[in-house]
Each structure stands twice: as C-alpha cells, then as structure tokens.
Scaffold this motif. Structure first.
Motif, PDB file in Angstrom:
ATOM      1  N   TYR A  64     -78.291 -19.973  66.746  1.00 43.30           N
ATOM      2  CA  TYR A  64     -79.167 -18.967  67.359  1.00 43.30           C
ATOM      3  C   TYR A  64     -79.807 -18.125  66.252  1.00 43.30           C
ATOM      4  CZ  TYR A  64     -74.849 -16.484  66.403  1.00 43.30           C
ATOM      5  OH  TYR A  64     -73.732 -15.982  65.777  1.00 43.30           O
ATOM      6  N   ASP A  66     -80.973 -14.618  64.548  1.00 40.53           N
ATOM      7  CA  ASP A  66     -80.581 -13.201  64.621  1.00 40.53           C
ATOM      8  C   ASP A  66     -81.827 -12.330  64.748  1.00 40.53           C
ATOM      9  OD1 ASP A  66     -81.731 -13.069  62.127  1.00 40.53           O
ATOM     10  OD2 ASP A  66     -79.829 -12.980  61.041  1.00 40.53           O
ATOM     11  N   GLU A  67     -81.642 -11.009  64.650  1.00 38.24           N
ATOM     12  CA  GLU A  67     -82.767 -10.099  64.841  1.00 38.24           C
ATOM     13  C   GLU A  67     -83.860 -10.268  63.769  1.00 38.24           C
ATOM     14  OE1 GLU A  67     -79.455  -8.102  62.562  1.00 38.24           O
ATOM     15  OE2 GLU A  67     -79.648  -9.238  64.430  1.00 38.24           O
ATOM     16  N   ASN A  68     -83.460 -10.820  62.624  1.00 36.40           N
ATOM     17  CA  ASN A  68     -84.438 -11.066  61.562  1.00 36.40           C
ATOM     18  C   ASN A  68     -85.002 -12.495  61.608  1.00 36.40           C
ATOM     19  OD1 ASN A  68     -84.127  -8.450  60.415  1.00 36.40           O
ATOM     20  ND2 ASN A  68     -82.191  -9.139  59.492  1.00 36.40           N
ATOM     21  N   ARG A  69     -84.675 -13.198  62.700  1.00 36.30           N
ATOM     22  CA  ARG A  69     -85.139 -14.578  62.933  1.00 36.30           C
ATOM     23  C   ARG A  69     -84.592 -15.537  61.880  1.00 36.30           C
ATOM     24  NH1 ARG A  69     -91.270 -14.837  64.942  1.00 36.30           N
ATOM     25  NH2 ARG A  69     -90.389 -16.761  65.829  1.00 36.30           N
ATOM     26  N   HIS A  70     -83.379 -15.263  61.414  1.00 37.97           N
ATOM     27  CA  HIS A  70     -82.657 -16.176  60.536  1.00 37.97           C
ATOM     28  C   HIS A  70     -81.623 -16.919  61.372  1.00 37.97           C
ATOM     29  CE1 HIS A  70     -83.655 -13.221  57.049  1.00 37.97           C
ATOM     30  NE2 HIS A  70     -84.610 -14.133  57.209  1.00 37.97           N
ATOM     31  N   GLN A  72     -78.295 -18.556  62.657  1.00 41.05           N
ATOM     32  CA  GLN A  72     -76.867 -18.279  62.499  1.00 41.05           C
ATOM     33  C   GLN A  72     -76.069 -19.351  63.223  1.00 41.05           C
ATOM     34  OE1 GLN A  72     -75.758 -15.599  60.647  1.00 41.05           O
ATOM     35  NE2 GLN A  72     -77.952 -15.272  60.197  1.00 41.05           N
TER      36      GLN A  72
END
Length: 313
Positions: A64, A66-70, A72
């Motif tokens: 998925y 994360d909030e920084n579009r990295h 995980q």
C-alpha cells in the motif's frame, strides 16, 4: 545489410529481478532486497510474472502507498498470507474471479491451444463472433489473453496451464471430442485426409479426436478414427517424424474393431504393415516381428505374404 542475429532471452537473474522490482516500486535497492528475493523465487525469473505478483500484492492490500505515496509492505505478512504458492496457482486465483461464461469459454480456448482462432471458437460453440469477444472481454481486460493478428492467444503458457488444470478429466475429454468432431465435420466423408484443403490440419484434428474419444466408439466411427490416425501417420512419416508416425499407426491399429481382418482387410493390412515398418525404424525389433507374424497369419494372397517376408528379410 547486416545479417540477422538471434538473441535468446532467459530468465532474469536474481539481481536483475531486484532491479526490476526496485524500478517498478520506485524504491531504493536497499529497501526492496527481501521482497525481490521472494518475488524472484515465485516468478521463476519471468518479468511478466514479476509484474503479475506485484499487482496481486497490491490488489490483496499486502502492499500500500503511504501518505507520501511511497510503497510499503511487510515481508513477514506476505509470507504468512494465503498467497498462491506457484505462478499457475496465482493465475488460477485470477481466473476464478472471472464470470462463469468467460471461464467456460476459456476452457475451450485452452483445449484448442495457446493460440486459437475466435472464428473457430464461435463455430465450435455455435455462438456469434461478437458473443465470443463480449464473453472474453473480462479475460482480455485482465491481461490473460492478447490479440495476435487475427487470432487470440494466452499471454503465457502458464495461463493456459492454469485454465487446463481446473478442468476435470471427463469434461476435458468432452471438450476435445467436441472440437475434434467439429473439425472432422468440415472434411467430406470418404475424402483422403492427406489431400484435403490446407485449412484442414490433420494433426490438430487427430490430436483432439484422440484426446477426446469415448471409451466405447460406434463401429463406423472406430474405423473412421483409425483411418484418420493412419493418414496422420503417413504425413508424419513423410516429414521424417518417425516416433510420431509410429504412435499414430499404433493408435490406428488399436482402434480397429475385432472383425477388422474380415470387414476391412485391405486397410487393416496397410495399418499393420506401416506399424511394423515404423516399429523397426524406431529400433523396436520384437514389436516389429510380432506385427509381421500377425500379418503373415492373416495374409490372404501370395503377394501379401511375399511383402511380409520381404519386410522380415
């Protein structure tokens, strides 16, 4: 002009798989090491499967952003999940999510081969060509099939294998018989299978009929299928495919009904004669000798006996 060079593409090496995973996820190599090892083992180094596995992980929420579009992920969670253990099982899980009508049509497609004609499928299933494409649209959208000129084909032979593995033995035989009898219906009865128009592929037709033949055949069909195998054997022998020819002649012989020497003497004699010849060419001397003894025992004319003795010599 430079001469053409052939480049063989083998499986990705683990380090190349690592680079591919890192590139797709836009993540540093240092973060994707364990994940790439897991994917490399499951994908067998096939780049197509690498993408498929990553797509599966995303769809199952095992990866998925994360909030920084990295991206995980938890490698332990992935290992402990109910993820299919093989690529075939992975494709099987994807196929099971398709509509029932699409799965049924895919079964016919898979039995026809890795590459198949939509027109042929429409005639076998007795549905319109538009209906074929509409039914297969979900499989095309999922990337399980792709268009290849005027045909369709499975994106990889493992996709075809996944479809075939889900078909029970009896149903698979019925599908092959349906396809084989459809191909046979396009050939005029009494026509020489070796000389019919090129649109009739005798090897394809014979393969489907052999794979799908019921345990009990009507007398007329048994003789016809035996004759088709005999002609396929001749075609294979002309192409110097001796082992294949020998197998066709063996099947032709085994399909003959018990009354064959009385009811179809000439055909039976030719089948046994060719079978004895290819058994000898394949180095199976005892089998060849037994067949020649059978020929001698059933020969009706001096000329036929002379041919058997010449073969023995």
């Amino acid at each position: 002009k430079s001469p053409l060079k052939e480049t063989r593409l083998g499986p990705l090496q683990p380090e190349h798989c690592h680079e591919m995973v890192s590139y797709i996820l836009d993540s540093p190599l240092s973060q994707t090491g364990e994940l790439s090892v897991f994917i490399a083992n499951l994908s067998e180094g096939n780049p197509l499967f690498v993408s498929e596995i990553l797509s599966y992980l995303n769809n199952e929420n095992l990866m998925y952003p994360d909030e920084n579009r990295h991206w995980q992920w938890d490698i332990n969670k992935i290992r402990q999940s109910n993820m299919p253990p093989t690529v075939v099982a992975l494709f099987s899980s994807k196929i099971k999510k398709l509509p029932a009508a699409a799965i049924e049509l895919l079964e016919y497609c898979a039995c026809m081969g890795n590459r198949f004609s939509p027109t042929e499928i429409s005639m076998v299933k007795e549905i319109s060509l538009l209906n074929v494409f509409e039914t297969l649209k979900p499989a095309l959208a999922q990337g399980l099939l792709m268009e290849s000129k005027d045909d369709l084909q499975f994106v990889h032979d493992r996709v075809q294998e996944a479809v075939l593995s889900a078909i029970d033995t009896q149903r698979r035989r019925r599908i092959h018989w349906t396809i084989g009898t459809h191909l046979l219906s396009g050939m005029p009865e009494g026509a020489d299978p070796e000389r019919v128009d090129s649109m009739f592929n005798i090897f394809s037709m014979t393969a489907h009929l052999n794979l799908g033949k019921p345990a009990a055949l009507e007398l007329k069909m048994a003789y016809r299928l035996s004759d088709i195998n005999y002609h396929a054997g001749n075609k294979a022998l002309d192409a110097l495919a001796t082992e294949a020819a020998n197998e066709y002649f063996r099947l032709a012989r085994e399909l003959l009904p018990p009354d064959c020497w009385e009811a179809q003497y000439e055909k039976t004699f030719k089948i046994y004669q060719k079978s004895a010849k290819t058994e000898l060419m394949c180095g199976r001397y005892n089998n060849s000798e037994q067949l020649l003894d059978c020929l001698l025992g059933n020969a009706k004319t001096d000329l036929d006996k002379a041919e058997c003795l010449a073969e023995q010599t």
